[in-house]
Design an enzyme around this catalytic site. Sequence first.
Site, PDB file in Angstrom:
ATOM      1  N   GLY A   9     136.374 -76.518  -4.631  1.00  0.00           N
ATOM      2  CA  GLY A   9     136.317 -76.266  -3.192  1.00  0.00           C
ATOM      3  C   GLY A   9     135.326 -77.187  -2.518  1.00  0.00           C
ATOM      4  N   GLY A  11     135.443 -79.607  -0.499  1.00  0.00           N
ATOM      5  CA  GLY A  11     135.571 -79.986   0.900  1.00  0.00           C
ATOM      6  C   GLY A  11     135.345 -78.860   1.883  1.00  0.00           C
ATOM      7  N   GLY A  12     135.160 -77.639   1.377  1.00  0.00           N
ATOM      8  CA  GLY A  12     134.948 -76.494   2.255  1.00  0.00           C
ATOM      9  C   GLY A  12     133.517 -76.409   2.753  1.00  0.00           C
ATOM     10  NE  ARG A  36     144.386 -76.799   0.686  1.00  0.00           N
ATOM     11  CZ  ARG A  36     143.466 -77.236   1.518  1.00  0.00           C
ATOM     12  NH1 ARG A  36     142.189 -77.208   1.159  1.00  0.00           N
ATOM     13  NH2 ARG A  36     143.798 -77.703   2.713  1.00  0.00           N
ATOM     14  N   GLY A  98     130.576 -67.531  -7.247  1.00  0.00           N
ATOM     15  CA  GLY A  98     130.175 -66.899  -5.994  1.00  0.00           C
ATOM     16  C   GLY A  98     131.363 -66.367  -5.224  1.00  0.00           C
ATOM     17  CB  ALA A 122     125.500 -63.246  -7.944  1.00  0.00           C
ATOM     18  CE1 TYR A 125     124.884 -67.334  -8.254  1.00  0.00           C
ATOM     19  CE2 TYR A 125     126.636 -66.679  -6.754  1.00  0.00           C
ATOM     20  CZ  TYR A 125     126.173 -66.900  -8.035  1.00  0.00           C
ATOM     21  OH  TYR A 125     127.004 -66.666  -9.107  1.00  0.00           O
ATOM     22  CG  HIS A 155     129.974 -62.373   6.598  1.00  0.00           C
ATOM     23  ND1 HIS A 155     129.629 -61.089   6.228  1.00  0.00           N
ATOM     24  CD2 HIS A 155     129.305 -63.203   5.752  1.00  0.00           C
ATOM     25  CE1 HIS A 155     128.793 -61.145   5.197  1.00  0.00           C
ATOM     26  NE2 HIS A 155     128.586 -62.412   4.890  1.00  0.00           N
ATOM     27  CE  LYS A 159     132.577 -62.070   3.393  1.00  0.00           C
ATOM     28  NZ  LYS A 159     132.747 -63.008   2.253  1.00  0.00           N
ATOM     29  CB  THR A 166     126.449 -59.401   0.323  1.00  0.00           C
ATOM     30  OG1 THR A 166     126.555 -60.735  -0.171  1.00  0.00           O
ATOM     31  CG2 THR A 166     124.985 -59.010   0.413  1.00  0.00           C
TER      32      THR A 166
END
EC number: 1.17.1.8
Length: 269
Positions: A9, A11-12, A36, A98, A122, A125, A155, A159, A166
């Site tokens: 990922g 380029g995200g 991708r 993540g 997790a 992070y 967020h 998202k 979290t």
Amino acid sequence: MTLKIGIVGAGGRMGRNLITAVQNAEGVELGAAFERKGSSLVGADAGEVAGIGATGVKISDDLNQNTNFDVLIDFTRPEGTLEHIKFCVANGKKMVIGTTGFDDAGKQAIQTAAEQISIVFASNYSVGVNLVFKLLEKAAKVMGDYCDIEVIEAHHRHKVDAPSGTALSMGEHIAKTLGRDLKTHGVFAREGITGERKRDEIGFATIRAGDVVGEHSVWFADEGERVEIAHKASSRMTFANGAVRAAKWLNTKQNGLFDMTDVLDLNNL
């Protein structure tokens, strides 16, 4: 010996921050970057995509084309991460995961993979968020049996999962401390005539708006007073730096499943 990092990922939003974090960290270097299939970024220099100048690492769309890494950092989506796990198990690569939004089968796949490779998995992070997890456990021990507990998170509009990983982790830390099962005590939506709130509920509220990086607040509310434990992130570099820190810590582990509590040695607080 320099630890080589692979990033999927690339380029995200998070991927670009991870490239920058690797470039800025001591003892690590970018070994591979992936996007991708069909991405217009395939073949581009990862550093130029991240805005930090050329690194000499070209973005690929196939992990088999560039195995020049020791640890793969993955902040993508569950379906992609599960495929990346298979590759890492087959090739003896460590992982920092993540990605959020896994179902029970996905979580079990991570657990099974960790019998052969080392994985840090997790929901967040950030050093601050992981400290908040411990503070929530302390607050739950003192106030959890008589207070109403609510988790509020916000967020950015992009998202795709809710509540955030979290927020769910916060609820799980609280529920475990109180001997409750979040699956039965968590309330994730309220609408219409709901009746009075049950004392043992752990409520969740979700906001999706604008470019909010990540905000979480937990209320322990009684009549006459309320304690709030909150964390606000203003930059994704917080998470990227934590992920690189986890990768460096993981380098000495042969196998096993760990989280940021292990990385930060918070278990003895």
